[in-house]
Scaffold this motif. Structure first.
Motif, PDB file in Angstrom:
ATOM      1  N   GLY A  71       0.803  -0.961  -0.273  1.00 50.54           N
ATOM      2  CA  GLY A  71       0.394  -0.090   0.504  1.00 50.54           C
ATOM      3  C   GLY A  71       0.698   1.387   0.233  1.00 50.54           C
ATOM      4  N   ILE A  72       0.448   2.130  -0.327  1.00 47.92           N
ATOM      5  CA  ILE A  72       1.103   3.693  -0.545  1.00 47.92           C
ATOM      6  C   ILE A  72       0.911   4.668   0.425  1.00 47.92           C
ATOM      7  CG2 ILE A  72      -0.728   5.296  -1.286  1.00 47.92           C
ATOM      8  CD1 ILE A  72       2.422   4.494  -3.210  1.00 47.92           C
ATOM      9  N   GLY A  73      -0.121   4.487   1.292  1.00 46.99           N
ATOM     10  CA  GLY A  73       0.068   4.343   3.132  1.00 46.99           C
ATOM     11  C   GLY A  73      -1.021   5.637   2.563  1.00 46.99           C
ATOM     12  N   VAL A  74      -0.209   6.696   4.003  1.00 49.44           N
ATOM     13  CA  VAL A  74      -1.365   7.787   4.208  1.00 49.44           C
ATOM     14  C   VAL A  74      -1.239   8.906   2.869  1.00 49.44           C
ATOM     15  CG1 VAL A  74      -0.957  10.363   5.687  1.00 49.44           C
ATOM     16  CG2 VAL A  74      -0.925   7.674   6.872  1.00 49.44           C
ATOM     17  N   GLU A  75       0.040   8.991   2.146  1.00 47.11           N
ATOM     18  CA  GLU A  75      -0.015   9.402   0.888  1.00 47.11           C
ATOM     19  C   GLU A  75      -1.210   9.890   0.224  1.00 47.11           C
ATOM     20  OE1 GLU A  75       2.898  10.444  -2.972  1.00 47.11           O
ATOM     21  OE2 GLU A  75       2.827   9.458  -1.779  1.00 47.11           O
ATOM     22  N   GLY A  76      -1.365   8.219  -0.037  1.00 49.35           N
ATOM     23  CA  GLY A  76      -2.784   7.664  -0.937  1.00 49.35           C
ATOM     24  C   GLY A  76      -4.062   8.573  -0.469  1.00 49.35           C
ATOM     25  N   LEU A  77      -4.051   8.816   1.000  1.00 47.34           N
ATOM     26  CA  LEU A  77      -5.300   9.266   1.133  1.00 47.34           C
ATOM     27  C   LEU A  77      -6.193  10.834   0.278  1.00 47.34           C
ATOM     28  CD1 LEU A  77      -5.122   8.606   5.298  1.00 47.34           C
ATOM     29  CD2 LEU A  77      -6.864   7.666   4.210  1.00 47.34           C
ATOM     30  N   GLN A  78      -4.623  11.605   0.344  1.00 47.56           N
ATOM     31  CA  GLN A  78      -4.895  13.349  -0.610  1.00 47.56           C
ATOM     32  C   GLN A  78      -5.371  12.716  -1.640  1.00 47.56           C
ATOM     33  OE1 GLN A  78      -4.727  15.883   1.423  1.00 47.56           O
ATOM     34  NE2 GLN A  78      -4.025  14.051   2.687  1.00 47.56           N
ATOM     35  N   TRP A  79      -5.167  11.400  -1.907  1.00 50.46           N
ATOM     36  CA  TRP A  79      -5.252  11.090  -3.663  1.00 50.46           C
ATOM     37  C   TRP A  79      -7.012  11.149  -3.498  1.00 50.46           C
ATOM     38  CZ3 TRP A  79      -2.060   6.854  -4.621  1.00 50.46           C
ATOM     39  CH2 TRP A  79      -0.251   7.680  -4.734  1.00 50.46           C
ATOM     40  N   LEU A  80      -7.689  10.154  -2.309  1.00 51.82           N
ATOM     41  CA  LEU A  80      -9.436   9.770  -2.341  1.00 51.82           C
ATOM     42  C   LEU A  80      -9.923  11.388  -2.168  1.00 51.82           C
ATOM     43  CD1 LEU A  80      -9.219   6.700   0.350  1.00 51.82           C
ATOM     44  CD2 LEU A  80      -9.171   7.098  -2.106  1.00 51.82           C
ATOM     45  N   LYS A  81      -9.262  11.961  -1.748  1.00 54.37           N
ATOM     46  CA  LYS A  81      -9.798  13.221  -0.957  1.00 54.37           C
ATOM     47  C   LYS A  81     -10.261  14.171  -2.426  1.00 54.37           C
ATOM     48  CE  LYS A  81      -8.198  15.698   3.570  1.00 54.37           C
ATOM     49  NZ  LYS A  81      -7.616  16.622   4.095  1.00 54.37           N
ATOM     50  N   HIS A  82      -9.092  14.680  -3.453  1.00 52.52           N
ATOM     51  CA  HIS A  82      -9.285  15.042  -4.461  1.00 52.52           C
ATOM     52  C   HIS A  82     -10.219  14.342  -5.495  1.00 52.52           C
ATOM     53  CE1 HIS A  82      -6.236  15.607  -9.100  1.00 52.52           C
ATOM     54  NE2 HIS A  82      -7.954  16.610  -8.873  1.00 52.52           N
ATOM     55  N   VAL A  83     -10.437  12.708  -5.235  1.00 51.11           N
ATOM     56  CA  VAL A  83     -11.887  12.303  -5.791  1.00 51.11           C
ATOM     57  C   VAL A  83     -13.177  12.413  -5.811  1.00 51.11           C
ATOM     58  CG1 VAL A  83     -12.666   9.848  -5.732  1.00 51.11           C
ATOM     59  CG2 VAL A  83     -10.195   9.876  -6.183  1.00 51.11           C
ATOM     60  N   LYS A  84     -13.174  12.509  -4.394  1.00 53.22           N
ATOM     61  CA  LYS A  84     -14.188  13.499  -3.895  1.00 53.22           C
ATOM     62  C   LYS A  84     -14.595  15.238  -4.622  1.00 53.22           C
ATOM     63  CE  LYS A  84     -16.760  13.750   0.083  1.00 53.22           C
ATOM     64  NZ  LYS A  84     -17.083  13.477   1.721  1.00 53.22           N
ATOM     65  N   GLU A  85     -13.460  15.450  -4.354  1.00 56.95           N
ATOM     66  CA  GLU A  85     -13.876  16.698  -4.453  1.00 56.95           C
ATOM     67  C   GLU A  85     -14.031  17.376  -6.231  1.00 56.95           C
ATOM     68  OE1 GLU A  85     -10.261  18.779  -3.485  1.00 56.95           O
ATOM     69  OE2 GLU A  85     -10.370  18.767  -1.316  1.00 56.95           O
ATOM     70  N   GLU A  86     -13.260  15.829  -7.498  1.00 57.66           N
ATOM     71  CA  GLU A  86     -13.200  16.164  -8.635  1.00 57.66           C
ATOM     72  C   GLU A  86     -14.958  15.688  -9.058  1.00 57.66           C
ATOM     73  OE1 GLU A  86     -11.222  14.485 -12.866  1.00 57.66           O
ATOM     74  OE2 GLU A  86      -9.859  15.957 -11.723  1.00 57.66           O
ATOM     75  N   THR A  87     -15.016  14.615  -8.140  1.00 55.95           N
ATOM     76  CA  THR A  87     -16.315  13.914  -9.268  1.00 55.95           C
ATOM     77  C   THR A  87     -17.285  13.541  -8.144  1.00 55.95           C
ATOM     78  OG1 THR A  87     -15.051  11.679  -7.740  1.00 55.95           O
ATOM     79  CG2 THR A  87     -14.604  11.954  -9.689  1.00 55.95           C
ATOM     80  N   GLY A  88     -17.038  13.709  -6.980  1.00 57.39           N
ATOM     81  CA  GLY A  88     -18.725  14.137  -6.080  1.00 57.39           C
ATOM     82  C   GLY A  88     -18.986  12.650  -5.892  1.00 57.39           C
TER      83      GLY A  88
END
Length: 359
Positions: free
Chosen positions: A63-80
């Motif tokens: 796993g990529i670790g905590v860094e990947g949580l920011q990517w999930l934030k980006h997913v939510k912001e861009e796609t809803g």
């Protein structure tokens, strides 16, 4: 667990069945976003990605670790889309909640560990956050352990709970990566009819070509939704590449699934169900006669100092009856399971005769 809230509030009414999709692992921000954009375009509302990946052996991608949580934030912001990930420790829970992850799930290895489950339950209780939590079945076919994992969370005040059936580990080679053993989640549904029940066809099948038939089978049995692994380039995935499908393939699968109407009345089935009831009664009568004969055999063995278990006879019955069942269009494995249960009860009754000092 008799007062569970809706798993996703009004989302369960908007999306039937519940579909959670995304890559096994968050690998790079580009991979996460590319997959999320395609899934969102196809109407998926809940995105999943593993941030921490428990591996059977060290050395693999964990796993990529905590860094990947920011990517999930980006997913939510861009796609809803809502976002979801797996947690296995107190630290995972705290990090995921801080990052605003919407849904947590607990994996099969963790749900099998009461200490880990209690740690997660305590962390969620301390957070005071109302968040849906999905619990996968333990790796071994232990329904009580699965229920215990759910109850630990419920006792901690988490009542937006759901269960995920991902199959059970077994030794040797099989068609499925993890055996479905459908009777276990069905029994969970019988005991807790209001508990949302999802199926993970990716982990059950282990092969992408099995995702569609397993998904249909789950929905046919009344599951509330599916959690499916989808990757923008599955052949290059860093983990579990064989069981992931592209977003386009997933869209095709979802569009071809047949959804059963649970509101149809069952009055027309009454006569057929009466016939089933009558046949069940006949089966019980036949089994009772068989056990009576088994007890007579047990008495004979006792009088002649013979052992209860006759391996040669047992193997002969298993092989011949399974073959006969297959000739009749039934599953040989099904018949072997039935015969194994009957044999176990016969042996139990014969041992009772051996232990009875009055005869």
């Amino acid at each position: 667990m008799n007062e569970l809230k809706p798993l996703l509030k009004d989302e369960t009414e908007k999306l039937q069945p519940i579909i959670i999709a995304g890559p096994c692992s968050a690998e790079t921000e580009e991979q996460v976003m590319a997959t999320a954009r395609e899934l969102a375009k196809n109407g998926v509302k809940i995105f999943r990605a593993g941030i921490w990946k428990p591996r059977t052996k060290p050395g693999g991608f964990e796993g990529i670790g905590v860094e990947g949580l920011q990517w999930l934030k980006h997913v939510k912001e861009e796609t809803g889309m809502l976002t979801s990930t797996e947690v296995a420790t107190k630290q995972h829970v705290e990090a995921a909640l801080e990052a605003g992850v919407d849904i947590l799930w607990i994996g099969a290895r963790t749900s099998a560990n009461p200490f880990a489950m209690q740690e997660i339950a305590d962390a969620l209780k301390a957070s005071g956050v109302d968040i849906p939590v999905l619990v996968k079945n333990p790796v071994n076919p232990d329904l009580e352990l699965w229920i215990g994992a759910l109850q630990r969370l419920y006792n901690a005040g988490i009542n937006r709970l759901g269960a995920i059936h991902r199959g059970f580990s077994s030794y040797g080679k099989h068609l499925y990566r993890n055996l479905p053993q459908w009777h276990i989640p069905i029994e969970l549904r019988r005991r807790f009819p209001d508990l949302p029940l999802l199926c993970d066809p990716s982990h059950i099948g282990g092969k992408r070509e099995l995702v569609a038939p397993l998904s249909q089978q789950a929905l046919d049995m009344g599951f509330d939704g599916l959690i499916i692994e989808s990757h923008c380039d599955p052949d290059c995935a860093w983990s579990d590449k064989a069981q992931q499908v592209t977003p386009d393939v997933l869209n095709f699968i979802l569009n071809t699934l047949v959804l059963r109407d649970s509101t149809v009345t069952t009055e027309s089935l009454t006569l057929l169900r009466q016939q089933i009831d009558e046949l069940d009664n006949e089966l019980l009568e036949v089994l009772n006669k068989r056990m009576r004969i088994s007890r007579e055999i047990g008495q004979y063995k006792k009088e002649h100092r013979m052992p209860v278990l006759q391996i040669g006879r047992h193997d002969e019955i298993m092989q011949s009856r399974a073959k006969l069942a297959e000739d009749m269009g039934m599953s040989g494995d099904f018949m072997r399971s039935v015969l194994a249960a009957i044999h176990e009860e016969s042996v139990r009754q014969q041992i009772e005769i051996f232990n009875d000092r009055t005869h």
